[in-house]
Each structure stands twice: as structure tokens, then as C-alpha cells.
Design a protein around this motif. Sequence first.
Motif, PDB file in Angstrom:
ATOM      1  N   CYS A 131       0.913  -1.163  -0.135  1.00 53.56           N
ATOM      2  CA  CYS A 131      -0.079  -0.007  -0.041  1.00 53.56           C
ATOM      3  C   CYS A 131       0.826   1.245   0.012  1.00 53.56           C
ATOM      4  O   CYS A 131       0.645   2.128  -0.752  1.00 53.56           O
ATOM      5  N   ASN A 156      -7.471  -4.062  -0.879  1.00 58.33           N
ATOM      6  CA  ASN A 156      -6.684  -5.029   0.013  1.00 58.33           C
ATOM      7  C   ASN A 156      -7.781  -6.259   0.215  1.00 58.33           C
ATOM      8  O   ASN A 156      -8.902  -6.087   0.484  1.00 58.33           O
ATOM      9  N   THR A 183      -6.597  -0.167   5.961  1.00 61.56           N
ATOM     10  CA  THR A 183      -7.558   0.209   4.869  1.00 61.56           C
ATOM     11  C   THR A 183      -8.235   1.471   5.273  1.00 61.56           C
ATOM     12  O   THR A 183      -8.296   2.558   4.490  1.00 61.56           O
ATOM     13  N   CYS A 199     -11.245  -2.615   0.979  1.00 64.36           N
ATOM     14  CA  CYS A 199     -10.901  -4.043   1.015  1.00 64.36           C
ATOM     15  C   CYS A 199     -12.120  -4.777   1.091  1.00 64.36           C
ATOM     16  O   CYS A 199     -13.132  -4.548   1.294  1.00 64.36           O
TER      17      CYS A 199
END
Length: 267
Positions: A131, A156, A183, A199
Motif C-alpha cells: 500500500c 486489499n 485500509t 478492502c
Amino acid sequence: MASFARQLLGVAVVTGAGGTGIGAAVAKGFVRSGCTKIAITDINSKTLTQTKEAILTINPSAKVLDKPGDIADENFVNTFHDEVFRKFSRLDYAVNCAGVLGSKTVKAVDMPTDDFDRLNDINYKGSWLSCRAQLRNMLQQEALPKQRKQRGSIVNIASQLGIVARPGAAAYCASKAAIINMTRANAIDYSDEGIRVNCVCPGVIETPMTTSSPEMAEALKPAINIAPMKRMGSPNEVADAVLFLCSSQASFIQGHALVVDGGYTIN
């Protein structure tokens, strides 16, 4: 698989893309949806090559950057994403699928620290490193035309066990819960930059990770039976959710944990 053509025309990167699991399904889904530039990585070079070959079968003119490596290695993660940006000049969609389940169920007292570290290095640290590298690249670019001011989108892969727990999986549950809150925090930090971070939380999905041994199959039976749909999901069913979150059709969805679990968490 649903088509998101005209929505996913930028550059995509998928980590954990080898084999027949979620990452490979996502990579192939991007190409089916119109993406012609894609970078993929996995620790297994053989299965990564299989995914590349599958992509080129779908679209022989697609440009594919495939590079095997360890997602828990900071140097590899940074080098890989820098190469993606140099080759394609931008990064529009990033999906982080690399993860391990663990070879057996084990309570915290019985879990060796080395096993704990390996699980978290891949599941949480690997997602965090990826990320960070993806955000760095996305911050260097402007939004694509017709993308509703979306400068980039990251998805994610967490788990239903990041939301609820099950016996013998304390470390795994914690690693996936960490992904969910990472996230959310990244979504807060980069909303003003035009980057969305979400996510997906899959339930029990039929992949090599969940069907690798009779012991693992037996351990997962209760989770399958608890879910109202009483079956494993398919990688393509997760990929559909991922592609939706990447697309401009999800332009007002930010920091969300989308559960794809056959109803497991509603019981």
C-alpha cells in the motif's frame, strides 16, 4: 464474471497473483474488463508464469510485467512498484492479494513466534508495504479522464476473520483485522488526494490455500456449514467484488470492508 469494460482502462498491479487463487482471478478479471497494462507478482515464479500465460490467452496484445518476489521484503516491494511506474508511467488500480492461512489451527499458547512472524510478515506487513509503495506512485499522477476525479484505487484482501473470530486462529484473525483498519486509516489520509482505499473480506474460498490438506479441509467445514449458503465461494466471485471497488462505479465508496462470505458473518 461481470464485465467492467470502459471502467478499468488504466494500469493495474496485483500482488499474490500466482496460481488459481484470488489474485490470479483478479488479474484475469482486469484484462477481461479492458485493462491492457498489468503488473503481477507472486513468490512462486512458476505459478506467476501460469497467470501471465492466462492473461495473454485472454488478450494477446496485453502488456504484462511479471516479477516473482517476497511481498514481505521491503526492498523487493519498492523495486517492483518503481519498475511498474517506470514501465507504464502510472498506476490506477492496485490489489493486494498475497496471504497465508497457516498450515494448521493453533491456539496462541501453542504458536511458535517464528510462525507468528511469518504469518504477519506476509498478511499484514506485506499489505502495508505494498500500500505504501502504491500510494507513493499514485500521488505522482493526475486522474484519468472519465474516472470521476479518481487518482487511484487500492483494494486489499482481508477476511471474514478480520471481522469475527474462530477457534485456533488468533494470529490470522489479528493479521486480517489489521488490514481492515489499515485500509480505513489510509482511506482517511488520502481521500483529499483523490485516492480510494477499500478492502474485501472473503469467506471460505476454494483456492489451493484452503484445499491444500485433509486437515485444512476438515478445519474449514464448520465455517462452511455456518454460512447460510453452505458452500465455498469461488475466486471469481471475490474478483467481481474487487473489480467493482476499483471501478468508477464505486466512486463514493471509501474505507469500506466489503464482505463476500456467503452470509457467514450474519450468523
